[in-house]
Enzyme design. Sequence first.
Site, short mmCIF file in Angstrom:
data_model
loop_
_atom_site.label_atom_id
_atom_site.label_comp_id
_atom_site.label_asym_id
_atom_site.label_seq_id
_atom_site.Cartn_x
_atom_site.Cartn_y
_atom_site.Cartn_z
N GLY A 71 0.83 -1.21 0.00
CA GLY A 71 0.00 0.00 0.00
C GLY A 71 0.86 1.26 0.00
O GLY A 71 2.04 1.21 -0.36
N LEU A 73 0.45 3.68 -2.05
CA LEU A 73 0.80 3.56 -3.46
C LEU A 73 1.32 4.87 -4.05
O LEU A 73 0.83 5.95 -3.75
CB LEU A 73 -0.43 3.10 -4.26
N HIS A 77 4.41 1.94 -7.98
CA HIS A 77 3.43 0.85 -7.93
C HIS A 77 2.52 0.88 -9.17
O HIS A 77 2.20 -0.15 -9.75
CB HIS A 77 2.54 0.98 -6.69
N LYS A 190 13.25 -1.88 -8.21
CA LYS A 190 13.64 -1.04 -7.06
C LYS A 190 14.16 -1.92 -5.92
O LYS A 190 15.14 -1.59 -5.27
CB LYS A 190 12.42 -0.23 -6.63
P1 AMP Z 1 6.18 -2.17 -1.54
O1 AMP Z 1 4.78 -1.66 -1.44
O2 AMP Z 1 7.22 -1.17 -1.14
O3 AMP Z 1 6.36 -3.52 -0.89
O4 AMP Z 1 6.46 -2.42 -3.07
C1 AMP Z 1 5.60 -3.21 -3.84
C2 AMP Z 1 6.22 -3.42 -5.17
O5 AMP Z 1 6.43 -2.16 -5.80
C3 AMP Z 1 7.60 -4.11 -5.10
O6 AMP Z 1 7.70 -5.05 -6.13
C4 AMP Z 1 8.55 -2.96 -5.29
O7 AMP Z 1 9.79 -3.34 -5.85
C5 AMP Z 1 7.77 -2.09 -6.26
N1 AMP Z 1 8.25 -0.71 -6.21
C6 AMP Z 1 8.37 0.07 -5.12
N2 AMP Z 1 8.90 1.27 -5.46
C7 AMP Z 1 9.13 1.23 -6.80
C8 AMP Z 1 9.68 2.13 -7.75
N3 AMP Z 1 10.11 3.33 -7.40
N4 AMP Z 1 9.76 1.75 -9.03
C9 AMP Z 1 9.35 0.51 -9.42
N5 AMP Z 1 8.81 -0.40 -8.57
C10 AMP Z 1 8.71 -0.05 -7.28
#
Ligand code: AMP
Length: 319
Positions: A71, A73, A77, A190
């Site tokens: 979340g 977002l 995301h 990331k």
């Molecule tokens: P999180 O909500 O931080 O667990 O991230 C969920 C997904 O979004 C994971 O696969 C992360 O690698 C991806 N994600 C988070 N930040 C970025 C970003 N800046 N660029 C691309 N993907 C991202």
Amino acid sequence: MREVKDCKRARNPAFPVATIRVAFDKARPSTWTRTKMRQPPLIARTLPTLNKALTRLRARQSTLALVPTMGALHDGHISLIRLARRRARRVAVSIFVNPTQFAPHEDLASYPRTWKADLARLVDEGVDLVWNPDVATMYAEGFATRVTVEGPATCGLEDRFRPHFFGGVATVVAKLFTQIRPDFAVFGEKDYQQLKVVTRMARDLDLGVKVIGAPVVRERDGLAMSSRNVYLSPVERETATVLHRTLKATAASMRAGTAFATCLAAGAETITRAGFALDYLEARHADTLAPLAKLDDGPVRLLVAAKIGTTRLIDNIKV
Ligand code: AMP
């Protein structure tokens, strides 16, 4: 928006079912914009509801892509969701702040939770299903199983500083894949090591999910987008741009032929001088994450983790 307990979509007048609306575009008066109004997503918070929703979404053998998130977002995301949409007919997004990947001293309690704003974005993106279980649903009383991952999970990057982390990630992702049984799952580069760990696990356990990596999405000044960036004070936010600049400069001198050790020492010095506590700045094989010492040793990925104030940031680029 309301939760759809019986898996029927909310009859929300803002989202007429399967209608096509032709709207006058005031910004460009000479053009007409054809806007397809999407159905709001099904929202599931319990396993029986999830299963009913999946039965509906899987009708007519539709392919399904999952985007797991915690979340809060942001555009990073959203880029994953758009990539998922290009790969599959149906897109599911999970929102679950997974306690098993946080150590007791980490930020589980303060992790940003922005459900209303998240849901608005998911509606805009035309997501088909939102899986938003609570902790008791994911980890029922007596839960006693943890997936152990090795290989990329023990290569000495994040695992050195967050030894609990990949066990928690692997466990929750294995559960998400089992619960949703997607054809594809999209993860961001990331979290580069995490992408490799999940890819390996899906293959090793024959989970039947093709894991797809998506490029890092950045702010205009280069800072990689992250839900945790909201923790940064204005001064820290400014300093945080050093990370991406240093990655780019270090990668450039590696490509120019300077010895890796020299490039990495200079990069580490820049990051530390800017006020970070550096965990690592390392060049690794882009596929195996094994250490390497020169360009010829394989596709190279440069990865960094550093703390500014109380906020730990990670980033990486291709060399
Ligand atoms: P999180 O909500 O931080 O667990 O991230 C969920 C997904 O979004 C994971 O696969 C992360 O690698 C991806 N994600 C988070 N930040 C970025 C970003 N800046 N660029 C691309 N993907 C991202």
